[in-house]
Scaffold this motif. Structure first.
Motif, PDB file in Angstrom:
ATOM      1  N   VAL A   1       0.837  -1.204   0.000  1.00 52.54           N
ATOM      2  CA  VAL A   1       0.000   0.000   0.000  1.00 52.54           C
ATOM      3  C   VAL A   1       0.870   1.251   0.000  1.00 52.54           C
ATOM      4  O   VAL A   1       1.852   1.324   0.735  1.00 52.54           O
ATOM      5  CB  VAL A   1      -0.916   0.048   1.248  1.00 52.54           C
ATOM      6  CG1 VAL A   1      -1.867   1.221   1.183  1.00 52.54           C
ATOM      7  CG2 VAL A   1      -1.700  -1.250   1.407  1.00 52.54           C
TER       8      VAL A   1
ATOM      9  N   PHE B   1       0.046   5.220   0.613  1.00 49.04           N
ATOM     10  CA  PHE B   1      -0.867   6.337   0.851  1.00 49.04           C
ATOM     11  C   PHE B   1      -0.048   7.585   0.557  1.00 49.04           C
ATOM     12  O   PHE B   1       0.893   7.890   1.300  1.00 49.04           O
ATOM     13  CB  PHE B   1      -1.360   6.356   2.300  1.00 49.04           C
ATOM     14  CG  PHE B   1      -2.268   5.219   2.650  1.00 49.04           C
ATOM     15  CD1 PHE B   1      -3.484   5.053   1.998  1.00 49.04           C
ATOM     16  CD2 PHE B   1      -1.929   4.302   3.631  1.00 49.04           C
ATOM     17  CE1 PHE B   1      -4.330   4.001   2.320  1.00 49.04           C
ATOM     18  CE2 PHE B   1      -2.768   3.255   3.957  1.00 49.04           C
ATOM     19  CZ  PHE B   1      -3.967   3.094   3.301  1.00 49.04           C
TER      20      PHE B   1
ATOM     21  N   ARG C   1       0.954  10.109   3.428  1.00 53.04           N
ATOM     22  CA  ARG C   1       1.602   9.721   4.691  1.00 53.04           C
ATOM     23  C   ARG C   1       2.630   8.635   4.400  1.00 53.04           C
ATOM     24  O   ARG C   1       2.560   7.962   3.382  1.00 53.04           O
ATOM     25  CB  ARG C   1       0.578   9.279   5.724  1.00 53.04           C
ATOM     26  CG  ARG C   1      -0.233   8.093   5.352  1.00 53.04           C
ATOM     27  CD  ARG C   1      -1.330   7.914   6.358  1.00 53.04           C
ATOM     28  NE  ARG C   1      -2.408   8.838   6.113  1.00 53.04           N
ATOM     29  CZ  ARG C   1      -3.573   8.500   5.578  1.00 53.04           C
ATOM     30  NH1 ARG C   1      -3.793   7.262   5.247  1.00 53.04           N
ATOM     31  NH2 ARG C   1      -4.514   9.379   5.375  1.00 53.04           N
ATOM     32  N   THR C   2       3.577   8.536   5.317  1.00 55.85           N
ATOM     33  CA  THR C   2       4.704   7.646   5.029  1.00 55.85           C
ATOM     34  C   THR C   2       4.672   6.371   5.864  1.00 55.85           C
ATOM     35  O   THR C   2       4.173   6.363   6.983  1.00 55.85           O
ATOM     36  CB  THR C   2       6.030   8.404   5.260  1.00 55.85           C
ATOM     37  OG1 THR C   2       7.102   7.526   4.935  1.00 55.85           O
ATOM     38  CG2 THR C   2       6.191   8.891   6.701  1.00 55.85           C
ATOM     39  N   GLN C   3       5.180   5.303   5.291  1.00 58.40           N
ATOM     40  CA  GLN C   3       5.325   4.068   6.063  1.00 58.40           C
ATOM     41  C   GLN C   3       6.782   3.890   6.466  1.00 58.40           C
ATOM     42  O   GLN C   3       7.152   2.881   7.050  1.00 58.40           O
ATOM     43  CB  GLN C   3       4.863   2.879   5.249  1.00 58.40           C
ATOM     44  CG  GLN C   3       5.682   2.558   4.027  1.00 58.40           C
ATOM     45  CD  GLN C   3       5.344   1.167   3.509  1.00 58.40           C
ATOM     46  OE1 GLN C   3       5.336   0.198   4.233  1.00 58.40           O
ATOM     47  NE2 GLN C   3       5.047   1.092   2.212  1.00 58.40           N
TER      48      GLN C   3
ATOM     49  N   TRP D   1      10.487   5.075   8.314  1.00 53.76           N
ATOM     50  CA  TRP D   1      10.884   5.644   9.602  1.00 53.76           C
ATOM     51  C   TRP D   1      11.548   6.994   9.338  1.00 53.76           C
ATOM     52  O   TRP D   1      12.626   7.075   8.731  1.00 53.76           O
ATOM     53  CB  TRP D   1      11.802   4.675  10.342  1.00 53.76           C
ATOM     54  CG  TRP D   1      11.014   3.584  10.975  1.00 53.76           C
ATOM     55  CD1 TRP D   1      10.645   3.514  12.280  1.00 53.76           C
ATOM     56  CD2 TRP D   1      10.443   2.418  10.348  1.00 53.76           C
ATOM     57  NE1 TRP D   1       9.889   2.384  12.501  1.00 53.76           N
ATOM     58  CE2 TRP D   1       9.747   1.704  11.350  1.00 53.76           C
ATOM     59  CE3 TRP D   1      10.427   1.914   9.037  1.00 53.76           C
ATOM     60  CZ2 TRP D   1       9.081   0.509  11.078  1.00 53.76           C
ATOM     61  CZ3 TRP D   1       9.755   0.735   8.777  1.00 53.76           C
ATOM     62  CH2 TRP D   1       9.091   0.051   9.788  1.00 53.76           C
ATOM     63  N   TRP D   2      10.869   8.013   9.789  1.00 50.69           N
ATOM     64  CA  TRP D   2      11.162   9.407   9.479  1.00 50.69           C
ATOM     65  C   TRP D   2      12.621   9.792   9.739  1.00 50.69           C
ATOM     66  O   TRP D   2      13.232  10.517   8.964  1.00 50.69           O
ATOM     67  CB  TRP D   2      10.215  10.253  10.338  1.00 50.69           C
ATOM     68  CG  TRP D   2      10.176  11.704  10.062  1.00 50.69           C
ATOM     69  CD1 TRP D   2      10.610  12.701  10.890  1.00 50.69           C
ATOM     70  CD2 TRP D   2       9.673  12.342   8.890  1.00 50.69           C
ATOM     71  NE1 TRP D   2      10.396  13.918  10.314  1.00 50.69           N
ATOM     72  CE2 TRP D   2       9.822  13.739   9.079  1.00 50.69           C
ATOM     73  CE3 TRP D   2       9.111  11.890   7.689  1.00 50.69           C
ATOM     74  CZ2 TRP D   2       9.438  14.669   8.122  1.00 50.69           C
ATOM     75  CZ3 TRP D   2       8.730  12.824   6.742  1.00 50.69           C
ATOM     76  CH2 TRP D   2       8.897  14.181   6.964  1.00 50.69           C
TER      77      TRP D   2
ATOM     78  N   ARG E   1      13.342  12.305   6.472  1.00 53.91           N
ATOM     79  CA  ARG E   1      12.953  13.706   6.741  1.00 53.91           C
ATOM     80  C   ARG E   1      13.686  14.704   5.845  1.00 53.91           C
ATOM     81  O   ARG E   1      13.249  15.834   5.688  1.00 53.91           O
ATOM     82  CB  ARG E   1      13.165  14.049   8.217  1.00 53.91           C
ATOM     83  CG  ARG E   1      14.592  13.937   8.690  1.00 53.91           C
ATOM     84  CD  ARG E   1      14.796  14.604  10.046  1.00 53.91           C
ATOM     85  NE  ARG E   1      16.209  14.546  10.374  1.00 53.91           N
ATOM     86  CZ  ARG E   1      16.754  13.757  11.270  1.00 53.91           C
ATOM     87  NH1 ARG E   1      15.997  12.964  11.965  1.00 53.91           N
ATOM     88  NH2 ARG E   1      18.048  13.755  11.494  1.00 53.91           N
TER      89      ARG E   1
ATOM     90  N   GLU F   1       8.767   5.427  -1.026  1.00 50.79           N
ATOM     91  CA  GLU F   1       7.532   4.756  -0.576  1.00 50.79           C
ATOM     92  C   GLU F   1       7.181   3.583  -1.493  1.00 50.79           C
ATOM     93  O   GLU F   1       6.765   2.524  -1.027  1.00 50.79           O
ATOM     94  CB  GLU F   1       6.352   5.736  -0.597  1.00 50.79           C
ATOM     95  CG  GLU F   1       6.397   6.824   0.436  1.00 50.79           C
ATOM     96  CD  GLU F   1       6.157   6.339   1.855  1.00 50.79           C
ATOM     97  OE1 GLU F   1       5.623   5.246   2.051  1.00 50.79           O
ATOM     98  OE2 GLU F   1       6.546   7.084   2.768  1.00 50.79           O
TER      99      GLU F   1
END
Lengths: 270, 338
Positions: free
Chosen positions: B101, B103, B106-108, B110-111, B155, B166
């Motif tokens: 998936v 989206f 938004r992120t999956q 680790w920032w 980030r 992503e």
């Protein structure tokens, strides 16, 4: 069976491994919190010395026992940390909960592993504080290995009890948007009932009974009271048995809570 | 056998309505007004393995809610959804192994960590064989140009870099079904093209089934053979893009730039009409739509120029975007009633 355990260990091990890396990404935060915790510890030492200025014992505890308890409570403070409410609340607001639910792992299991790793990482970062307590305030660490073994077992059980309790409260964030208020309320309760500021033995009988029944005390006061001798070692089997019963009860309840609450999840309007 | 099956899929959200102001907030504290909002209304469709389906609709139409029900994040209020024969909510873990998936908003990842750390972790969570993981990482690095990004914390990435990261994260375990929710939102044309090519390649080489929701109909035209259109939670069209183009492509739009504002009625040939939506005489822009099976562009232009002084005019060929606009303006309904 062994293969399944190895697979799970590999997956959860990887999830645990990410925690210290994210934790240490903010080095300034690590140093500032260490500084502030040391200041708090110093204030508490002087506060208790002042309290004991005109008295030899309070609730059967002398100054040395109280100071040892308070210093150890400050060092092992991460055992009583709560994080799930804000974690769930933030995750729901930012939408990260969607990705967390999409991982092919047990949702609670994944969070538990990370919770415990976070605790270990925080405890590791408390080592400088332990050195200050030893060198500056003369903290004498218990030397009986049996005490340490019972303490570690009780701390793991207590921390797990707190996790399940924290988890159930965090499930409320699926129903309410008032995460901040809920978080502050729980933090306030934990401050009083965990025994981080005052040994619970000093509380009036009824309040002590109530405080001891809370998961906050199970995570911090109960293991520390065994380590410092406030609770005699002979009572350890009973203490541990109570912890196991609490752990199983809250564990089952927390799974049920989540199963119901997750049906209410909404992520950013959808 | 269909890989995705939905039958009368419905989602109702229960929310609290507050009147404005402090009084409204206090009132809601004691007597909250509970409101039910129907987000998805009895949607049924099947998707076969290897299909790439565009799932489109305006904001609030119910696209993301449907996707979240398909992924198992949300529980349907009623109706059924089955992915690879499983209930995605009840069998969440088994379902999660087979799907990927993205989206877009938004992120999956680790920032705070470098991309490679996130990918390593995801590969271990999904139990990707280490040798295969290395192979896929090399492939993805080349197609998505991840080389320099691998060591960069999320980030610090730009929007386009993040989206490439992503996609790699969503596909590194080679899922059978991929849901892409706005994967090209806010991206420039070059990045969009790279992402489209990557999706196309995954579908072609691995037979990955793709459900794509987007506001960029260019993505749909480039990638999908089939489109599902929803409006107010209801399915209003499900079929090939070619069919929809044939059905609604008979309409053309012709835009006249007039010398003076046009206030008077204009006589038009049969099959042509003024597009009233957004029409403003002050703009001196007159937009007409005509059915090319009933009249011709030259006939319409001739008739208009007989009655109005025109500076310039242009003819627009219908693309998916204009067709969807027509559908939302009621063309589907008009066609059904006529």
């Amino acid at each position: 069976m062994i293969q399944a355990i190895r697979r799970r260990t590999n997956i959860y091990g990887a999830m645990a491994g990410i925690v210290p890396k994210t934790f240490l990404a903010y080095s300034l935060w690590v140093w500032v919190s260490l500084f502030l915790n040391t200041i708090t510890m110093t204030i508490l030492v002087f506060f208790w010395k002042a309290v004991y200025a005109d008295t030899g014992t309070i609730a059967g505890l002398d100054l040395q026992t109280t100071l040892t308890y308070i210093l150890l409570a400050q060092i092992f403070l991460p055992l009583g940390d709560l994080s799930m409410i804000f974690e769930f609340g933030y995750s729901l607001r930012e939408g990260g909960i969607a990705h967390a639910l999409l991982r092919p792992v047990d949702f609670q299991g994944g969070f538990y592993v990370q919770y415990m790793t976070q605790t270990l990482t925080s405890l590791f970062l408390q080592i400088p504080m332990a050195l200050v307590a030893w060198l500056v305030f003369g903290l004498r660490f218990p030397t009986d290995l049996q005490l340490w073994a019972v303490f570690i077992l009780s701390a793991i059980l207590g921390r797990t009890i707190l996790f399940f309790f924290d988890w159930m409260l965090a499930c409320l964030t699926f129903y309410t948007t008032e995460v901040w208020g809920l978080g502050v309320l729980v933090y306030g309760a934990s401050l009083f009932f965990s025994g981080s500021l005052v040994p619970l033995a000093m509380l009036p009988g009824w309040l002590q009974t109530f405080a001891l029944a809370t998961p906050f005390a199970q995570a911090l006061y109960v293991p520390l009271s065994l380590l410092t001798g406030i609770t005699p070692l002979s009572q350890a089997p009973m203490v541990l048995l109570i912890q196991v019963i609490l752990l199983i009860t809250l564990g089952v309840l927390s799974r049920l809570f989540f199963r119901v609450a997750v049906r209410k999840v909404t992520v950013q309007g959808g | 056998m269909a890989i995705i099956e939905t039958e009368n899929l419905t989602k109702v959200y229960r929310t609290t309505r507050k009147d404005p102001g402090l009084r409204g907030s206090v009132k809601a504290l004691f007597r909250p007004q509970i409101v039910d909002k129907l987000a998805v209304d009895r949607i049924s469709f099947h998707v076969e393995p290897g299909e790439m389906v565009g799932y489109i609709g305006v904001n609030g139409a119910g696209k993301s809610t449907t996707i979240k029900m398909l992924t198992g994040i949300l529980v349907p209020t009623s109706g059924q959804v089955r992915i690879l024969g499983r209930d995605p909510h009840r069998q969440r873990v088994d379902n999660a192994r087979q799907i990927g998936v993205v989206f877009g908003q938004r992120t999956q990842l680790w920032w705070d960590l470098a991309l490679i750390e996130s990918l390593n972790l995801i590969a271990r969570i999904y139990e990707v064989d280490p040798a295969r993981y290395k192979q896929l990482l090399d492939q993805f690095s080349e197609t998505l140009e991840l080389g320099e990004l691998l060591r960069m914390p999320i980030r610090n990435m730009s929007l386009g870099q993040k989206m490439r990261a992503e996609l790699a994260a969503a596909l590194i375990h080679e899922p059978l079904v991929v849901y892409l929710d706005e994967p090209t939102i806010g991206l420039d044309l070059i990045v969009k093209e790279r992402i489209r090519e990557f999706i196309r390649q995954q579908n072609r080489d691995k037979g990955t089934t793709v459900i794509l929701t987007t506001h960029d109909l260019g993505d749909i035209e480039e990638l999908c053979q089939r489109v599902i259109i929803i409006d107010n939670g209801r399915l209003i069209y499900d079929g090939p893009i070619t069919t929809i183009k044939a059905r609604f492509g008979k309409y053309r739009e012709i835009t006249f730039e007039t010398c003076q504002p046009v206030y008077q009625a204009i006589a038009l040939p049969e099959g042509a009409h003024i597009v009233t939506n957004g029409y403003s005489p002050e703009d001196r822009k007159l937009v007409l739509r005509f059915d090319r099976t009933l009249t011709t562009a030259s006939r319409v232009a001739h008739d208009v120029m007989d009655q109005v002084e025109v500076n310039d005019f242009s003819l627009t060929e219908p693309d998916l975007s204009s067709i969807v606009k027509q559908i939302y303006n009621g063309a589907l309904l008009e066609e059904t009633t006529s």
